[in-house]
Design a protein around this motif. Structure first.
Motif, PDB file in Angstrom:
ATOM      1  N   HIS A  77     -72.215  56.787 -23.289  1.00  0.00           N
ATOM      2  CA  HIS A  77     -72.537  58.196 -23.507  1.00  0.00           C
ATOM      3  C   HIS A  77     -73.210  58.714 -22.244  1.00  0.00           C
ATOM      4  N   ILE A  78     -72.724  59.820 -21.697  1.00  0.00           N
ATOM      5  CA  ILE A  78     -73.199  60.340 -20.411  1.00  0.00           C
ATOM      6  C   ILE A  78     -73.767  61.740 -20.606  1.00  0.00           C
ATOM      7  N   GLN A  79     -74.946  61.942 -20.033  1.00  0.00           N
ATOM      8  CA  GLN A  79     -75.570  63.256 -19.988  1.00  0.00           C
ATOM      9  C   GLN A  79     -76.042  63.509 -18.557  1.00  0.00           C
ATOM     10  N   ALA A  80     -75.813  64.714 -18.048  1.00  0.00           N
ATOM     11  CA  ALA A  80     -76.238  65.052 -16.686  1.00  0.00           C
ATOM     12  C   ALA A  80     -76.708  66.506 -16.649  1.00  0.00           C
ATOM     13  N   HIS A  81     -77.822  66.707 -15.958  1.00  0.00           N
ATOM     14  CA  HIS A  81     -78.418  68.041 -15.850  1.00  0.00           C
ATOM     15  C   HIS A  81     -78.215  68.578 -14.435  1.00  0.00           C
ATOM     16  N   ALA A  82     -77.775  69.814 -14.335  1.00  0.00           N
ATOM     17  CA  ALA A  82     -77.506  70.438 -13.034  1.00  0.00           C
ATOM     18  C   ALA A  82     -78.784  71.059 -12.466  1.00  0.00           C
ATOM     19  N   THR A  83     -79.052  70.800 -11.192  1.00  0.00           N
ATOM     20  CA  THR A  83     -80.183  71.402 -10.485  1.00  0.00           C
ATOM     21  C   THR A  83     -79.695  71.851  -9.113  1.00  0.00           C
ATOM     22  N   ARG A  84     -80.506  72.662  -8.447  1.00  0.00           N
ATOM     23  CA  ARG A  84     -80.197  73.091  -7.083  1.00  0.00           C
ATOM     24  C   ARG A  84     -81.420  72.899  -6.198  1.00  0.00           C
ATOM     25  N   ASP A  85     -81.172  72.450  -4.957  1.00  0.00           N
ATOM     26  CA  ASP A  85     -82.291  72.259  -4.039  1.00  0.00           C
ATOM     27  C   ASP A  85     -82.660  73.585  -3.385  1.00  0.00           C
ATOM     28  N   VAL A  86     -83.579  73.543  -2.406  1.00  0.00           N
ATOM     29  CA  VAL A  86     -84.068  74.782  -1.784  1.00  0.00           C
ATOM     30  C   VAL A  86     -82.965  75.499  -1.024  1.00  0.00           C
ATOM     31  N   LEU A  87     -81.919  74.780  -0.631  1.00  0.00           N
ATOM     32  CA  LEU A  87     -80.808  75.394   0.085  1.00  0.00           C
ATOM     33  C   LEU A  87     -79.693  75.838  -0.856  1.00  0.00           C
ATOM     34  N   GLY A  88     -79.906  75.663  -2.149  1.00  0.00           N
ATOM     35  CA  GLY A  88     -78.899  76.077  -3.118  1.00  0.00           C
ATOM     36  C   GLY A  88     -77.816  75.043  -3.361  1.00  0.00           C
ATOM     37  N   GLN A  89     -77.960  73.836  -2.792  1.00  0.00           N
ATOM     38  CA  GLN A  89     -76.964  72.786  -3.000  1.00  0.00           C
ATOM     39  C   GLN A  89     -77.056  72.262  -4.431  1.00  0.00           C
ATOM     40  N   LEU A  90     -75.887  72.108  -5.057  1.00  0.00           N
ATOM     41  CA  LEU A  90     -75.817  71.659  -6.446  1.00  0.00           C
ATOM     42  C   LEU A  90     -75.990  70.146  -6.525  1.00  0.00           C
TER      43      LEU A  90
ATOM     44  N   TYR B 294     -76.729  66.820  -9.453  1.00  0.00           N
ATOM     45  CA  TYR B 294     -76.785  66.401 -10.848  1.00  0.00           C
ATOM     46  C   TYR B 294     -77.657  65.150 -10.969  1.00  0.00           C
ATOM     47  N   VAL B 295     -78.523  65.160 -11.968  1.00  0.00           N
ATOM     48  CA  VAL B 295     -79.327  63.990 -12.311  1.00  0.00           C
ATOM     49  C   VAL B 295     -79.004  63.649 -13.762  1.00  0.00           C
ATOM     50  N   GLY B 296     -78.652  62.405 -14.004  1.00  0.00           N
ATOM     51  CA  GLY B 296     -78.201  62.087 -15.345  1.00  0.00           C
ATOM     52  C   GLY B 296     -78.465  60.651 -15.750  1.00  0.00           C
ATOM     53  N   ALA B 297     -78.045  60.337 -16.965  1.00  0.00           N
ATOM     54  CA  ALA B 297     -78.239  59.003 -17.530  1.00  0.00           C
ATOM     55  C   ALA B 297     -76.964  58.596 -18.260  1.00  0.00           C
ATOM     56  N   VAL B 298     -76.722  57.296 -18.253  1.00  0.00           N
ATOM     57  CA  VAL B 298     -75.570  56.711 -18.951  1.00  0.00           C
ATOM     58  C   VAL B 298     -76.118  55.665 -19.923  1.00  0.00           C
ATOM     59  N   GLN B 299     -75.730  55.759 -21.170  1.00  0.00           N
ATOM     60  CA  GLN B 299     -76.208  54.815 -22.183  1.00  0.00           C
ATOM     61  C   GLN B 299     -75.047  54.004 -22.734  1.00  0.00           C
ATOM     62  N   ASP B 300     -75.264  52.716 -22.794  1.00  0.00           N
ATOM     63  CA  ASP B 300     -74.280  51.831 -23.415  1.00  0.00           C
ATOM     64  C   ASP B 300     -74.429  51.947 -24.939  1.00  0.00           C
ATOM     65  N   VAL B 301     -73.422  52.554 -25.586  1.00  0.00           N
ATOM     66  CA  VAL B 301     -73.486  52.781 -27.032  1.00  0.00           C
ATOM     67  C   VAL B 301     -72.473  51.908 -27.768  1.00  0.00           C
ATOM     68  N   THR B 302     -72.106  50.800 -27.118  1.00  0.00           N
ATOM     69  CA  THR B 302     -71.079  49.937 -27.722  1.00  0.00           C
ATOM     70  C   THR B 302     -71.517  49.434 -29.085  1.00  0.00           C
TER      71      THR B 302
END
Length: 625
Positions: free
Chosen positions: A343-356, A358-366
């Protein structure tokens, strides 16, 4: 002085003079006279003093007096006035001439022009003073060493910070200014730089004036002359204790985070879509079965994704280009042939220069998927038993109508337990799962009330229902099941839709039945993306239409008339009750439910119900169903 000796003295390249044993001037040569503009007679006795700068005469006369009194050589520096009135610096030296008995018989002296040397010395002195001012103004510690490694000077900041004198500083190798654990390595590194002339660079602890040892980065560079010889060493010390402490804290935090990720079967990552740079945690490498430290690219990730789920990855990448948060499930096909569910979740952020970014997490849900699959099997068996042992439409209807809320309650209860068992407990998430459990319980209760009303001839009151909001609540209820089936769900609702007249729970049950029917239709689909679309819009007149379109197996048009018959089903796991009940609910709301096959894959099930202003129920309750 006889004429021959006078001629020889005049030929000397300097201002030469002689004096009597008592110190009175006897003779000055021609060069002396030409330079000063004084004659021999004018220079005799004390007349020579007028050729020297008034500020220098006292010191010069004192030096001359001491030499005469001690019968010893002497020298002094003084400014002599040239014939044009310009003063220049001269070095005046004198030696006694003695007889065989050691008695002084005359004095011989020579004045040498040292103006250029004095100017050079003054310039060097001024430069040194300016450099010292600059060094003292540095807001960090500066040390100056000789080529042999002897401390020559330190700036004011150094003395103030360490609270030592220059003499104490010269003993830095033995007086405790360097931490005992670092002293041996620091001295060895220092001697190596002094020996080979290479810059010094190291980190070590040094004692502050209050006795506290702090970490410093120490850098030393040699200053070389024109011939390349080392003239001085400049050392710079910068306090890095805060950085070292922060790095140590971050190191502990990183180790703790790695342990938490390992225990929770989670890995973290960062991704910059514009450059393609991807950073993984160690747990993520383990999860994907990739050697830690290997460079990660989208091709690397795609190579580990199950072939049937690649479309989900591509859809995620496409969504991420718009800067939207992403969340999805897919399978991994590991090199050993085993399959993992993640299961993957990622949150979008931008740095001071406006560069996109993503910081996220992956969970093993087997394991969770296996448990849920086991639960689904049990549920399927229960449904089968209910169908086989049903005693008519009532029993079948009850089993069908309340199975979904009960499943939702089970899943949400399990989610609450898992969140509360986490370290630390995730209370907010658990509370949300509990709220969903309560909501599903109330829905099941409402379903039972309406079923009871249906068979006891009780009427149900009409409400104003926002069909878009009601549909969104249903998609939230079925979110986990839809995601587990790797189905991409979209909901498109027109703006400013009027409310419809009817029973909210019954209309939501119809939407549940249509969505579950679409999910079941795509269970066997592996050669194309599993997609579901909910469309809500105005219909001709004052009605609202809701349509559910899937990419499943579809149905044969010749059997279209049987789709809404009780106990008729085209799927292996279906009961054949949902569509029959749904049509009866819609018809009792004054609407219509029908199905059409899609042009390529799947089918579309649609219903229309009157809006509130056009519904005859404004005058009374809805008929029982």
């Amino acid at each position: 002085m006889d004429n021959e000796l006078s001629r020889r003295v005049d030929a000397l390249p300097g201002l030469v003079w002689t004096a009597f044993p008592d110190g009175r001037i006897e003779f000055v040569n021609r060069r002396w006279c030409e330079y000063t503009g004084l004659s021999v007679e004018e220079a005799s006795d004390d007349g020579w003093q007028t050729a020297f700068h008034p500020d220098d005469r006292a010191a010069l006369l004192e030096t001359w007096r001491v030499a005469v009194a001690s019968n010893a050589p002497g020298e002094a520096q003084a400014r002599m006035r040239r014939v044009d009135g310009v003063y220049r610096w001269f070095l005046c030296r004198v030696n006694p001439v003695t007889d065989g008995a050691g008695k002084v018989v005359t004095w011989c002296g020579i004045n040498t022009d040292i103006e250029e040397r004095k100017q050079a010395e003054d310039t060097a002195r001024a430069n040194e003073q300016r450099l010292q001012l600059v060094v003292d103004g540095f807001p960090t510690q500066v040390l100056i060493f000789s080529p042999a490694g002897e401390v020559l000077h330190a700036n004011r900041c150094f003395f103030d910070y360490f609270g030592v004198t220059l003499s104490e500083l010269k003993q830095w190798q033995t007086n405790g200014l360097t931490h005992p654990d670092d002293r041996e390595a620091v001295i060895a590194r220092f001697r190596e730089s002094m020996s080979n002339g290479k810059p010094y660079d190291g980190e070590s602890r040094h004692r502050r004036a209050d006795g506290v040892c702090r970490w410093f980065r120490v850098q030393g560079v040699p200053l070389r002359d024109k011939e390349g010889r080392i003239a001085l060493w400049y050392f710079l010390q910068r306090d890095i204790d805060d950085r070292v402490q922060t790095e140590a804290h971050l190191g502990k935090s990183a180790a703790l985070m790695a342990k938490v990720e390992q225990l929770s079967l989670r890995g973290s990552f960062s991704w910059r879509p514009t450059t393609g740079s991807i950073t993984w945690s160690e747990q993520l490498y383990r999860m994907f079965g990739i050697e830690p430290g290997a460079q990660i690219t989208m091709d690397t990730i795609a190579a580990g994704v199950h072939p049937d789920d690649l479309h989900l990855l591509h859809e995620m990448i496409e969504r991420a280009q718009d800067g939207k948060d992403v969340e999805f499930d897919h399978r991994l096909l590991l090199p050993n042939g085993s399959v993992k569910y993640v299961h993957i979740q990622a949150h979008a952020t931008r740095d001071v220069l406006g560069q996109l970014d993503y910081v996220g997490a992956v969970q093993d849900v087997t394991e969770r998927r296996r448990s849920e699959d086991a639960l689904a099997c049990l549920r399927a068996e229960l449904i089968h038993v209910c169908r086989v042992n049903s005693m008519g439409e009532l029993t079948a209807s009850i089993a069908h109508e309340i199975s979904q809320p009960l499943t939702g309650m089970t899943i949400n209860a399990g989610t609450s337990l898992r969140l509360l068992s986490a370290e630390p407990p995730k209370v907010e998430g658990a509370l949300e799962a509990v709220r969903r459990t309560i909501r599903d319980g109330r829905r099941a209760s409402e379903v039972m009330k309406r079923l009871r009303a249906r068979f006891n001839n009780h009427a149900v009151k009409t409400d104003a229902v926002d069909l878009s909001e009601a549909a969104r609540e249903v998609t939230e209820l079925l979110r986990d099941e839809i995601r587990e089936k790797r189905i991409v769900l979209q909901l498109k609702a027109a703006d400013d839709l009027p409310p419809v007249a009817g029973d909210r729970v019954q209309l939501q049950q119809v939407v549940v039945n249509l969505l579950l029917n679409a999910v079941q239709a795509m269970n066997e689909v592996d050669d194309r993306p599993r997609q579901m679309l909910i469309t809500i819009e105005r219909e001709d007149g004052d009605c609202v239409r809701l349509a559910v379109t899937d990419s499943g197996v579809g149905f044969d048009p010749q059997y279209a008339c049987r789709l809404f018959d009780a106990f008729y089903t085209t799927t292996r796991d279906g009961m054949g009750i949902g569509l029959s009940v749904s049509r009866r609910i819609i018809e009792n709301h004054g609407g219509r439910l029908w199905a059409t096959p899609n042009e390529r894959f799947g089918a579309t099930f649609s219903f229309v119900v009157p809006s509130l202003g056009d519904h005859p129920a404004n005058a009374g309750p809805v008929d029982r169903i």
